[in-house]
Design a protein around this motif. Structure first.
Motif, mmCIF file in Angstrom:
data_model
loop_
_atom_site.group_PDB
_atom_site.id
_atom_site.type_symbol
_atom_site.label_atom_id
_atom_site.label_comp_id
_atom_site.label_asym_id
_atom_site.label_seq_id
_atom_site.Cartn_x
_atom_site.Cartn_y
_atom_site.Cartn_z
ATOM 1 N N LEU A 1 31.977 -5.088 12.502
ATOM 2 C CA LEU A 1 32.412 -3.985 11.644
ATOM 3 C C LEU A 1 31.536 -2.764 11.845
ATOM 4 O O LEU A 1 32.008 -1.634 11.924
ATOM 5 C CB LEU A 1 32.348 -4.414 10.181
ATOM 6 N N LEU B 1 32.345 -0.543 14.814
ATOM 7 C CA LEU B 1 33.416 0.432 14.598
ATOM 8 C C LEU B 1 32.878 1.664 13.886
ATOM 9 O O LEU B 1 33.175 2.801 14.244
ATOM 10 C CB LEU B 1 34.540 -0.186 13.788
ATOM 11 N N ILE C 1 30.327 3.809 16.176
ATOM 12 C CA ILE C 1 30.956 4.572 17.250
ATOM 13 C C ILE C 1 31.536 5.852 16.675
ATOM 14 O O ILE C 1 31.359 6.950 17.208
ATOM 15 C CB ILE C 1 32.059 3.746 17.937
ATOM 16 N N TYR C 2 32.229 5.706 15.560
ATOM 17 C CA TYR C 2 32.826 6.885 14.926
ATOM 18 C C TYR C 2 31.740 7.862 14.488
ATOM 19 O O TYR C 2 31.818 9.070 14.709
ATOM 20 C CB TYR C 2 33.661 6.433 13.729
ATOM 21 N N LEU D 1 40.855 5.915 13.002
ATOM 22 C CA LEU D 1 41.277 4.697 13.688
ATOM 23 C C LEU D 1 40.869 4.687 15.149
ATOM 24 O O LEU D 1 41.200 3.775 15.875
ATOM 25 C CB LEU D 1 42.801 4.554 13.594
ATOM 26 N N GLN D 2 40.169 5.734 15.600
ATOM 27 C CA GLN D 2 39.832 5.821 17.013
ATOM 28 C C GLN D 2 38.986 4.659 17.508
ATOM 29 O O GLN D 2 39.241 4.164 18.598
ATOM 30 C CB GLN D 2 39.124 7.146 17.299
ATOM 31 N N PRO D 3 37.948 4.195 16.765
ATOM 32 C CA PRO D 3 37.165 3.084 17.297
ATOM 33 C C PRO D 3 37.999 1.851 17.549
ATOM 34 O O PRO D 3 37.763 1.124 18.519
ATOM 35 C CB PRO D 3 36.115 2.835 16.216
ATOM 36 N N ILE D 4 38.997 1.623 16.684
ATOM 37 C CA ILE D 4 39.866 0.468 16.929
ATOM 38 C C ILE D 4 40.637 0.674 18.222
ATOM 39 O O ILE D 4 40.768 -0.239 19.051
ATOM 40 C CB ILE D 4 40.837 0.256 15.751
ATOM 41 N N ASP E 1 39.666 2.427 20.721
ATOM 42 C CA ASP E 1 38.725 2.263 21.827
ATOM 43 C C ASP E 1 38.516 0.800 22.158
ATOM 44 O O ASP E 1 38.494 0.391 23.318
ATOM 45 C CB ASP E 1 37.369 2.878 21.468
ATOM 46 N N MET E 2 38.348 -0.008 21.109
ATOM 47 C CA MET E 2 38.112 -1.428 21.335
ATOM 48 C C MET E 2 39.318 -2.079 21.991
ATOM 49 O O MET E 2 39.194 -2.866 22.927
ATOM 50 C CB MET E 2 37.812 -2.133 20.009
#
Lengths: 386, 208, 348
Positions: free
Chosen positions: C29, C32, C35-36, C60-63, C65-66
């Motif tokens: 968690l 995420l 990173i943001y 929602l960008q880190p999700i 990215d993952m």
């Protein structure tokens, strides 16, 4: 182990530890060679023994193209694209050479506007130079501040001639457009806006101890070596040589302005180090703003297109004219055979000459320093390869 | 310099310049961003902006000036002569159009956006607009054809032009034959004593 | 928490497995979030906006990215040493994750309450060096090798000042168990180690400057341990392309990335536990309790993570020899001097 540091590629034996030199290729695609430049580096551990630059990856046969143009004005878009970061200065050099060949006298308003554009472009080009130099050293933030300020300059250019990077603005005998009515107020606004930004940049990067320690001791170019290699521009001035073509071989109306030539004094280390080149560029930006303010206050009225010849047919002859571009001495050698097409145009690119000195100044440096040194030469492959 | 003083001086300067730098970046955390959200918000271009080319074919007289001015040869123009009966109309600047323009292709991928084609146009029909979003998937779609003639019109124009040329050629041949016949008739007539011709007027060729 | 689980399952292996899960969940968690945070902080410092399109302001960008990294092609260079190449990211991650075992996430949870807590953390996080060396060597790429060697030299050199700083705090606290260290600092901000811990006021006045210097030394060394600018030469983008990371793509790259951020949090957490009270609330009795303590721990950890991010985007990077100079000739002597000073103070 000093014998391994200055030897040609071989394995060293004998009393010292047996080491081997490695040849590393900093390839044409690399984040920190400014463009497509290939550096063949011979290293002993981390110490550089020799650097051989391989250029030509951006060669676009610009000089050959010029021999097939139908007239001299058509060459100007090509000249723009040589050193795409400071296009106005390229055009300036070319039109000075062509006007000398054709013996055209341009109105004074044209000269003033040309100086204003050239100095604005000098600031823009130096902003890229110092911004990308910061990235090479590892500081990512000053680059964005430089681009934010550069945007304002490009907005001024777009307002005047319609293009942001490659202008086709300075024509032989005049200019393509006259200044729009709100150019002068906005340019004055820019000067006032920009002066504190230089100070902010210096605080953030130039005087930062880490930056100083990384650049002030490396890449020292002694003045006599620089002169022998025909270096010019900030590279030469940083080594202490007080030579600036705008003052010493004057062209256009530079003699009417009061400004100083920035020379490296070795404040943080030996004279001619990478830091000196960097601070010379920062100081040149300040002096450009000074010239700009004076020029903006004194523009005479006139018609910018009155001296543009309808038909350009020079007498047979040749001319070499040189100007001070942000990278150094940019010269054009034009040979005319009496027809409307140029017989030969040769561009003397400052980047090409400045890059040749790299094997001298990089000996004994570390690889990380090599990146700093190449960045401080401020080459743009467009004019190195043409 | 005293090495001990240099050592402590370095440390002090390092800490001091680091905090000065940190203060600058901290201040910038709270300044407004200078970027805009591009596809939803677009910048307004100044009126002199030089982007995609546009040709108003109603005003084009087919003079080929723009094609000759282009440094990268991206404009291809072909023209067909019109007959005197054809009325191609006049341009908005008042010139009478005398040439059909069946082919007016601009390879916008080659265009270097220098604007050199705009200045020589006598009727100001070729302009640089402010359109900059014209990407295509296929390279050949970037060759813009501005000509408004249909293939049928082009055929008729070509035939008419050919016919006119042939008539003109025939007329010229007939005139040449008539002149030849007159000369022969004159040579075959009985010799009449003619007074000596007056001295030829000096018809010098002007030096080139 | 351990007692609660034991009461549920008895003394079986399940207790231990479940005790090991919260840090893993936390790492995922936290990755995420960080990173943001990093991208947005960097962007606003540079007068620009970062992600704005995926979700509101890019939340929602880190999700995304993952997801992207997970479905990317995993390339292995043809001449690479396959076994080491595949093993390296996992070694790095294990070294980082194992350090989380001794971190107190709140008054009610600590993965493993061993008595040599901080010593164990120092030891196990050195496993990361082995992983990096494997990555650099197995990539069969001169640039990766450079990055890996530099990284090994850097991490090993900076262990010394950080160990000395930790030694000083342990001297003051008398225990290496991080749970006890945190518990010692409850009772308000005056009890935090950085402000002298539980020393009498006279001694505090001398201890505070020493502790401040030790905090700086430890913080700088920890930045070097995690390879963050200004010490990020192993991944110096502008010189070595991506250093030891160059040949990695897809899931393995994601694990390196995750491990770097997890390591960052681990050292920030150690800083908070050692110097800034761990999970103790700064107000004497307000906001205490098991959940509040977890909140304080995570918040303080994130504060030091943001400080790290701030420094990353401000300072340029050190050169390898300057880095070594700093470790051996600046940080270590100062740390030794502070240890000696603190020792004398405590003995008085």
């Amino acid at each position: 182990m000093t014998d391994t540091l200055t030897a040609a590629p071989k394995t060293s034996t004998g009393k010292s530890l047996r080491t081997e030199e490695m040849i590393i290729n900093m390839g044409p695609q690399h984040p920190s060679t400014h463009g497509v430049l290939r550096l063949e580096i011979v290293v002993d551990g981390e110490i550089v023994v020799d650097v051989v630059p391989h250029i030509g990856y951006l060669h676009r046969c610009f000089e050959k193209h010029c021999e097939h143009m139908t007239n001299y004005q058509q060459v100007i878009p090509y000249v723009d694209r040589m050193d795409y970061v400071c296009a106005m200065n390229n055009e300036f050099a070319y039109v000075v050479a062509a006007e000398r060949l054709l013996k055209i006298q341009v109105p004074e308003r044209v000269e003033f506007i040309r100086v204003i554009m050239a100095e604005l472009q000098r600031i823009a080009s130096h902003l890229i130079a110092v911004g990308t130099y910061g990235i090479d050293i590892g500081a990512f933030t000053p680059f964005l501040y430089c681009f934010r300020d550069r945007e304002k300059i490009l907005d001024l250019f777009e307002m005047t001639c319609g293009a942001r990077l490659l202008y086709n603005y300075m024509w032989i005998g005049g200019l393509s457009h006259d200044l729009p009515p709100d150019f002068v107020p906005r340019a004055k606004e820019f000067c006032a806006y920009f002066k504190p930004k230089i100070k902010e940049f210096n605080d953030l990067l130039t005087y930062n101890e880490i930056f100083v320690k990384r650049t002030a001791m490396t890449g020292v170019l002694p003045a006599d070596v620089g002169l022998n290699y025909a270096c010019s521009g900030p590279m030469l001035r940083a080594s202490g040589v007080n030579w600036d073509l705008r003052r010493d071989d004057p062209y256009s109306v530079y003699h009417k302005f009061d400004w100083e030539v920035a020379v490296g004094k070795g404040e943080m280390g030996p004279v001619g180090s990478c830091w000196d080149r960097h601070i010379v560029r920062m100081k040149e930006m300040e002096q450009s703003v000074r010239i700009l303010e004076q020029a903006l206050a004194q523009i005479p009225e006139g018609d910018v297109q009155s001296a543009i010849p309808k038909r350009i047919r020079p007498n047979p002859g040749e001319v070499y004219a040189r100007t001070e571009s942000p990278r150094g001495e940019l010269g054009f050698y034009i040979v005319s055979d009496g027809t409307a097409t140029p017989y030969r145009i040769k561009a003397r690119g400052p980047g090409f000459v400045n890059l040749s000195v790299i094997s001298e100044i990089a000996k004994g440096a570390m690889i990380a320093d090599l990146v700093a040194i190449v960045g401080s030469i401020d080459i743009v492959l467009g004019e190195v390869d043409r | 310099m005293n090495p001990v003083a240099e050592y402590f001086g370095d440390i002090y300067r390092g800490l001091r310049t680091a905090t000065i730098g940190m203060r600058i970046t901290f201040k910038h955390l709270f300044t407004r961003a200078v970027t805009i959200q591009y596809p939803t918000v677009k910048m307004k271009l100044p009126e002199r902006a030089r982007n995609r080319l546009y040709v108003n074919m109603d005003d084009c007289i087919g003079c080929d000036q723009c094609a000759m001015a282009c440094p990268v040869d991206c404009i291809q123009i072909e023209t067909i002569k019109s007959t005197p009966e054809d009325n191609l109309g006049t341009t908005s600047t008042g010139q009478k159009k005398r040439l059909h323009v069946p082919v007016f292709d601009i390879d916008i991928a080659k265009c270097c956006y220098c604007g050199l084609c705009v200045y020589p146009c006598p009727t100001e029909c070729i302009k640089m607009t402010d359109v900059y979003e014209f990407s295509e998937f296929d390279r050949h779609s970037l060759i813009y054809s501005f000509s408004t003639m249909t293939p049928a019109e082009i055929e008729t124009a070509k035939m008419k032009a050919k016919k006119m040329e042939e008539e003109a050629a025939a007329k010229k041949a007939a005139a040449a034959a008539a002149a030849k016949a007159a000369a022969e008739a004159k040579a075959a007539a009985p010799a009449v004593p003619v007074p000596p011709a007056p001295p030829a007027a000096p018809q010098q060729q002007k030096p080139e | 928490m351990e007692q609660y689980l034991t009461s549920l399952f008895g003394d079986t292996i399940w207790v231990h497995i479940l005790m090991g899960v919260p840090p893993l969940v936390f790492i995922l968690l936290y990755a995420l979030v960080v990173i943001y945070l990093e991208m947005k902080m960097a962007a606003h410092m540079q007068d620009r906006l970062a992600y704005m399109r995926t979700g509101w302001h890019g939340l929602l960008q880190p999700i995304a990215d993952m997801l992207k990294l997970l479905q990317k092609e995993d390339t292995i260079p043809a001449a690479a040493d396959k076994f080491l190449f595949l093993l390296a990211p996992y070694v790095v991650f294990i070294g980082t994750y194992a350090a989380f075992a001794a971190l107190p996430f709140g008054s009610a949870y600590i993965g493993s309450g061993i008595n040599v807590g901080v010593f164990y953390i120092l030891a196990i996080s050195s496993l990361v060096v082995v992983g990096l060396l494997m990555a650099g060597w197995a990539s069969n790429n001169k640039w990766s090798l450079f990055g890996a060697l530099r990284s090994a030299a850097q991490i090993v050199s900076y262990e010394i000042p950080s160990a000395l700083a930790i030694l000083a705090v342990v001297m003051m606290a008398g225990t290496m168990n991080l749970q006890e260290l945190s518990a010692m600092q409850t009772g308000g901000i005056g009890h935090w180690m950085i402000l002298g811990g539980s020393l009498p006021l006279a001694k505090k006045l001398i201890a505070v400057p020493l502790m401040l210097v030790l905090f700086l030394i430890y913080y700088v060394s920890s930045m070097a341990e995690v390879n963050r600018t200004p010490f990020d030469i192993p991944e110096a983008e502008s010189e070595l392309v991506q250093g030891y990371n160059t040949e990695y793509s897809g899931m393995k790259f994601a694990i390196f990335y995750l491990a770097e951020y997890a390591n960052l949090f681990a050292v920030s957490a150690i800083v908070t536990v050692l110097f800034f009270g761990g999970w103790a609330s700064p107000f004497a009795s307000l906001m205490t309790g098991p959940w509040w303590s977890a909140f304080w721990f995570v918040t303080k950890g994130m504060f030091f993570v943001s400080l790290n991010i701030w420094l990353r985007w401000t300072l340029p990077r050190f050169r390898v020899d300057q880095l070594m100079y700093m470790s051996w000739k600046v940080l270590t002597p100062f740390a030794l001097a502070c240890v000696v000073g603190l020792g004398l103070l405590l003995v008085w």
